[in-house]
Design a protein around this motif. Sequence first.
Motif, PDB file in Angstrom:
ATOM      1  N   MET A  73     -14.115   1.657  -2.278  1.00  0.00           N
ATOM      2  CA  MET A  73     -13.049   1.202  -1.420  1.00  0.00           C
ATOM      3  C   MET A  73     -11.814   1.078  -2.264  1.00  0.00           C
ATOM      4  O   MET A  73     -11.827   0.483  -3.319  1.00  0.00           O
ATOM      5  CB  MET A  73     -13.426  -0.138  -0.810  1.00  0.00           C
ATOM      6  N   GLU A  74     -10.733   1.632  -1.793  1.00  0.00           N
ATOM      7  CA  GLU A  74      -9.457   1.498  -2.471  1.00  0.00           C
ATOM      8  C   GLU A  74      -8.896   0.139  -2.101  1.00  0.00           C
ATOM      9  O   GLU A  74      -8.700  -0.155  -0.921  1.00  0.00           O
ATOM     10  CB  GLU A  74      -8.500   2.598  -2.024  1.00  0.00           C
ATOM     11  N   LEU A  75      -8.660  -0.703  -3.072  1.00  0.00           N
ATOM     12  CA  LEU A  75      -8.126  -2.020  -2.793  1.00  0.00           C
ATOM     13  C   LEU A  75      -6.620  -1.923  -2.609  1.00  0.00           C
ATOM     14  O   LEU A  75      -5.900  -1.441  -3.466  1.00  0.00           O
ATOM     15  CB  LEU A  75      -8.429  -2.977  -3.945  1.00  0.00           C
ATOM     16  N   GLN A  76      -6.155  -2.354  -1.462  1.00  0.00           N
ATOM     17  CA  GLN A  76      -4.740  -2.362  -1.161  1.00  0.00           C
ATOM     18  C   GLN A  76      -4.444  -3.631  -0.410  1.00  0.00           C
ATOM     19  O   GLN A  76      -5.230  -4.062   0.426  1.00  0.00           O
ATOM     20  CB  GLN A  76      -4.369  -1.162  -0.303  1.00  0.00           C
ATOM     21  N   HIS A  77      -3.310  -4.248  -0.706  1.00  0.00           N
ATOM     22  CA  HIS A  77      -2.920  -5.452   0.005  1.00  0.00           C
ATOM     23  C   HIS A  77      -2.513  -5.063   1.424  1.00  0.00           C
ATOM     24  O   HIS A  77      -1.713  -4.156   1.607  1.00  0.00           O
ATOM     25  CB  HIS A  77      -1.777  -6.144  -0.732  1.00  0.00           C
ATOM     26  N   ALA A  78      -3.074  -5.724   2.415  1.00  0.00           N
ATOM     27  CA  ALA A  78      -2.762  -5.424   3.809  1.00  0.00           C
ATOM     28  C   ALA A  78      -2.258  -6.687   4.493  1.00  0.00           C
ATOM     29  O   ALA A  78      -3.000  -7.362   5.188  1.00  0.00           O
ATOM     30  CB  ALA A  78      -3.989  -4.887   4.523  1.00  0.00           C
ATOM     31  N   CYS A  98     -15.303  -1.018   7.250  1.00  0.00           N
ATOM     32  CA  CYS A  98     -15.432  -2.073   6.237  1.00  0.00           C
ATOM     33  C   CYS A  98     -14.098  -2.420   5.610  1.00  0.00           C
ATOM     34  O   CYS A  98     -13.352  -1.546   5.190  1.00  0.00           O
ATOM     35  CB  CYS A  98     -16.368  -1.632   5.120  1.00  0.00           C
ATOM     36  N   ASP A  99     -13.829  -3.707   5.565  1.00  0.00           N
ATOM     37  CA  ASP A  99     -12.740  -4.273   4.790  1.00  0.00           C
ATOM     38  C   ASP A  99     -13.398  -5.265   3.833  1.00  0.00           C
ATOM     39  O   ASP A  99     -14.612  -5.479   3.889  1.00  0.00           O
ATOM     40  CB  ASP A  99     -11.726  -4.989   5.684  1.00  0.00           C
ATOM     41  N   SER A 150     -10.549  -7.455  10.360  1.00  0.00           N
ATOM     42  CA  SER A 150     -10.777  -8.904  10.327  1.00  0.00           C
ATOM     43  C   SER A 150      -9.528  -9.685   9.921  1.00  0.00           C
ATOM     44  O   SER A 150      -9.545 -10.910   9.923  1.00  0.00           O
ATOM     45  CB  SER A 150     -11.934  -9.243   9.382  1.00  0.00           C
ATOM     46  N   GLN A 151      -8.460  -8.990   9.598  1.00  0.00           N
ATOM     47  CA  GLN A 151      -7.198  -9.649   9.278  1.00  0.00           C
ATOM     48  C   GLN A 151      -6.297  -9.771  10.503  1.00  0.00           C
ATOM     49  O   GLN A 151      -5.306 -10.479  10.482  1.00  0.00           O
ATOM     50  CB  GLN A 151      -6.465  -8.907   8.157  1.00  0.00           C
ATOM     51  N   TRP A 183      -4.937 -14.939   6.200  1.00  0.00           N
ATOM     52  CA  TRP A 183      -5.885 -15.345   5.165  1.00  0.00           C
ATOM     53  C   TRP A 183      -5.146 -16.173   4.127  1.00  0.00           C
ATOM     54  O   TRP A 183      -3.977 -15.908   3.837  1.00  0.00           O
ATOM     55  CB  TRP A 183      -6.537 -14.114   4.532  1.00  0.00           C
ATOM     56  N   PRO A 184      -5.797 -17.184   3.556  1.00  0.00           N
ATOM     57  CA  PRO A 184      -5.130 -18.034   2.565  1.00  0.00           C
ATOM     58  C   PRO A 184      -4.588 -17.206   1.394  1.00  0.00           C
ATOM     59  O   PRO A 184      -5.184 -16.192   1.014  1.00  0.00           O
ATOM     60  CB  PRO A 184      -6.250 -18.967   2.084  1.00  0.00           C
ATOM     61  N   PRO A 185      -3.464 -17.633   0.822  1.00  0.00           N
ATOM     62  CA  PRO A 185      -2.869 -16.895  -0.296  1.00  0.00           C
ATOM     63  C   PRO A 185      -3.809 -16.717  -1.489  1.00  0.00           C
ATOM     64  O   PRO A 185      -3.680 -15.753  -2.231  1.00  0.00           O
ATOM     65  CB  PRO A 185      -1.660 -17.742  -0.684  1.00  0.00           C
ATOM     66  N   ALA A 186      -4.762 -17.613  -1.680  1.00  0.00           N
ATOM     67  CA  ALA A 186      -5.704 -17.490  -2.799  1.00  0.00           C
ATOM     68  C   ALA A 186      -6.725 -16.375  -2.569  1.00  0.00           C
ATOM     69  O   ALA A 186      -7.461 -16.011  -3.483  1.00  0.00           O
ATOM     70  CB  ALA A 186      -6.431 -18.815  -3.025  1.00  0.00           C
ATOM     71  N   MET A 187      -6.786 -15.841  -1.355  1.00  0.00           N
ATOM     72  CA  MET A 187      -7.708 -14.760  -1.015  1.00  0.00           C
ATOM     73  C   MET A 187      -6.935 -13.441  -1.016  1.00  0.00           C
ATOM     74  O   MET A 187      -5.748 -13.419  -0.773  1.00  0.00           O
ATOM     75  CB  MET A 187      -8.322 -14.973   0.368  1.00  0.00           C
ATOM     76  N   THR A 188      -7.653 -12.357  -1.263  1.00  0.00           N
ATOM     77  CA  THR A 188      -7.056 -11.030  -1.196  1.00  0.00           C
ATOM     78  C   THR A 188      -7.775 -10.256  -0.108  1.00  0.00           C
ATOM     79  O   THR A 188      -8.987 -10.069  -0.185  1.00  0.00           O
ATOM     80  CB  THR A 188      -7.221 -10.284  -2.536  1.00  0.00           C
ATOM     81  N   TYR A 189      -7.041  -9.846   0.920  1.00  0.00           N
ATOM     82  CA  TYR A 189      -7.645  -9.048   1.991  1.00  0.00           C
ATOM     83  C   TYR A 189      -7.331  -7.588   1.721  1.00  0.00           C
ATOM     84  O   TYR A 189      -6.188  -7.224   1.486  1.00  0.00           O
ATOM     85  CB  TYR A 189      -7.085  -9.460   3.362  1.00  0.00           C
ATOM     86  N   THR A 190      -8.363  -6.743   1.761  1.00  0.00           N
ATOM     87  CA  THR A 190      -8.158  -5.312   1.546  1.00  0.00           C
ATOM     88  C   THR A 190      -8.771  -4.528   2.692  1.00  0.00           C
ATOM     89  O   THR A 190      -9.800  -4.901   3.241  1.00  0.00           O
ATOM     90  CB  THR A 190      -8.792  -4.845   0.222  1.00  0.00           C
ATOM     91  N   ALA A 191      -8.117  -3.454   3.046  1.00  0.00           N
ATOM     92  CA  ALA A 191      -8.583  -2.619   4.153  1.00  0.00           C
ATOM     93  C   ALA A 191      -9.170  -1.315   3.622  1.00  0.00           C
ATOM     94  O   ALA A 191      -8.682  -0.760   2.651  1.00  0.00           O
ATOM     95  CB  ALA A 191      -7.423  -2.314   5.096  1.00  0.00           C
ATOM     96  N   GLY A 192     -10.225  -0.846   4.278  1.00  0.00           N
ATOM     97  CA  GLY A 192     -10.827   0.451   3.963  1.00  0.00           C
ATOM     98  C   GLY A 192     -12.043   0.349   3.059  1.00  0.00           C
ATOM     99  O   GLY A 192     -12.182  -0.570   2.279  1.00  0.00           O
ATOM    100  N   ALA A 193     -12.959   1.288   3.214  1.00  0.00           N
ATOM    101  CA  ALA A 193     -14.162   1.343   2.378  1.00  0.00           C
ATOM    102  C   ALA A 193     -14.750   2.738   2.459  1.00  0.00           C
ATOM    103  O   ALA A 193     -14.362   3.545   3.294  1.00  0.00           O
ATOM    104  CB  ALA A 193     -15.189   0.313   2.838  1.00  0.00           C
ATOM    105  N   HIS A 194     -15.699   3.005   1.622  1.00  0.00           N
ATOM    106  CA  HIS A 194     -16.392   4.288   1.607  1.00  0.00           C
ATOM    107  C   HIS A 194     -17.891   4.046   1.750  1.00  0.00           C
ATOM    108  O   HIS A 194     -18.410   3.051   1.267  1.00  0.00           O
ATOM    109  CB  HIS A 194     -16.135   5.028   0.290  1.00  0.00           C
TER     110      HIS A 194
END
Length: 152
Positions: free
Chosen positions: A1-6, A37-38, A79-80, A85-96
């Motif tokens: 999964m490419e991690l990108q801020h969404a 998947c995110d 799911s975003q 989501w709280p700033p202490a969490m990192t939400y990322t979109a996409g998966a393989h």
Amino acid sequence: MELQHAPDPRFRRPATPVPTHPVRLVIPARLRAGLGCDAVGTSREHGERIMSCLPRVGCVFADGHAGDERWWWVVPAGSQIGVTWPPAMTYTAGAHRADPSWTRARRGPRSGTPRLIHSPEGDSPYTPPIPLYFLACRLTGSVPRWSLGAGS
């Protein structure tokens, strides 16, 4: 999964830094990921507390070094939507999807590659996002925020 801020464009808050090296989370092939998947990234400390509190946990990956480790919780795509989501969490979109030959946790010193640290007993890779969201808010001292008009 490419991690990108969404980020959710409706809410202004400080941007979570984008990782300098894209990371790919590989879902074990035996699991059905029909909802896409995110992933939600947490600190190891929060991850341990979340793991002990949730009644059902899907795939969880870890990357980094022991003192600087992030845990990644697989959630259904989207799911975003409607929540902040709280700033202490990192939400990322996409998966393989997985290479069918890889169906167990990887161990070793390769810090750049996320390793599967928890695999669910059933056939779903997902951690339920609503309980994860509320627990994440509680652990970080954030007030849950959502938009009832999202998606309509």
